[in-house]
Scaffold this motif. Structure first.
Motif, mmCIF file in Angstrom:
data_model
loop_
_atom_site.group_PDB
_atom_site.id
_atom_site.type_symbol
_atom_site.label_atom_id
_atom_site.label_comp_id
_atom_site.label_asym_id
_atom_site.label_seq_id
_atom_site.Cartn_x
_atom_site.Cartn_y
_atom_site.Cartn_z
ATOM 1 N N SER A 254 -2.348 -1.083 -3.627
ATOM 2 C CA SER A 254 -3.282 0.243 -3.205
ATOM 3 C C SER A 254 -2.406 1.358 -3.258
ATOM 4 O O SER A 254 -1.274 1.317 -2.994
ATOM 5 C CB SER A 254 -4.194 -0.164 -2.061
ATOM 6 N N ASN B 280 -8.101 -3.836 -5.094
ATOM 7 C CA ASN B 280 -7.223 -2.705 -5.183
ATOM 8 C C ASN B 280 -8.156 -1.546 -5.099
ATOM 9 O O ASN B 280 -9.304 -1.493 -5.112
ATOM 10 C CB ASN B 280 -6.565 -2.530 -6.702
ATOM 11 N N THR C 3 0.795 -1.301 -0.093
ATOM 12 C CA THR C 3 -0.002 0.005 -0.057
ATOM 13 C C THR C 3 0.944 1.084 0.053
ATOM 14 O O THR C 3 1.603 1.399 1.083
ATOM 15 C CB THR C 3 -0.975 -0.041 1.295
ATOM 16 N N THR D 110 -2.741 5.078 -1.224
ATOM 17 C CA THR D 110 -3.626 5.928 -0.267
ATOM 18 C C THR D 110 -3.041 7.486 -0.705
ATOM 19 O O THR D 110 -1.798 7.827 -0.676
ATOM 20 C CB THR D 110 -3.227 5.689 1.002
#
Length: 231
Positions: free
Chosen positions: A55, A77, A34, A57
């Protein structure tokens, strides 16, 4: 799915485990990490490929602006999760998104909108997976569901929520009159997910909309009543 299945050779992308190692304008590949951005950051790869649980953020005021598009292969995802924006590196160009694999899902949980220099014209969605728009966004032009499922879970008028102000304090155009049409081709599914959506037009494949049976499916996966409202 492994990295050898990517449409790019290993010499053509950067495999990232942290966002700090990514170079803007390169092709990025994220398999399970992530990536977390910082406040106000401009994140501008040429393309982003997400596999596994990969992913991204977005922090407050940050902008994700892929130059070419997004490719997702994972079961869950996510791009967003914070008060940033998702735009397009080239002003007025469609945001191309492909979600490959019937169990694959990409969720955009930050709004589609303007940066200080550009905005996506619309969405061109491909693949046999699911693209979920979980935040209200502003798109001035058409949305194309060429295949797969586009799920609108961002609330009333997920595809058009105005006014919206970009992180750089640039105010975008406002008003429901600028809403765009949606094209749902044969093999494509538009899922209202319990949210009423207003559009200026609803069409099947752009080249064959006049023929019965040429379009895709409009559905509502939620028990909450939803309406597709043509303005």
């Amino acid at each position: 799915m492994c990295s050898s299945d990517l449409p790019l050779a290993s010499t053509e992308y950067q495999q990232l485990t942290t966002l700090a190692t990514g170079t803007n304008n390169n092709n990025w590949y994220v398999s399970s990490a992530t990536l977390s951005g910082t406040a106000g950051q401009n994140i501008s790869p040429n393309s982003l490929t997400l596999q596994g649980s990969g992913s991204l953020t977005l922090a407050a005021g940050s902008i994700f602006q892929p130059q070419a598009g997004i490719l997702a292969y994972g079961a869950n995802n996510v791009i967003g999760g914070g008060p940033g924006f998702i735009s397009m590196g080239t002003n007025g160009q469609n945001l191309y998104i492909a979600v490959t694999g019937s169990t694959s899902r990409l969720t955009l949980s930050s709004p589609l909108g303007y940066s200080s220099t550009s905005s996506p014209a619309g969405i061109d969605f491909f693949g046999d997976g699911t693209l979920e728009l979980a935040a209200q966004g502003w798109l001035p032009r058409a949305t194309y569901v060429n295949s797969g499922t586009l799920r609108l879970s961002g609330g009333l008028n997920t595809l058009m929520f105005s006014p919206m102000t970009a992180p750089a304090a640039t105010t975008v155009n406002t008003g429901i009159a600028n809403q765009m049409p949606i094209y749902v081709s044969s093999g494509g599914v538009l899922d209202l997910s319990g949210n009423t959506q207003a559009v200026t037009g609803l069409w099947g494949n752009a080249a064959s909309s006049a023929f019965p049976g040429s379009g895709g499916i409009i559905t509502n996966s939620s028990t909450t009543t939803a309406t597709l409202d043509r303005k």
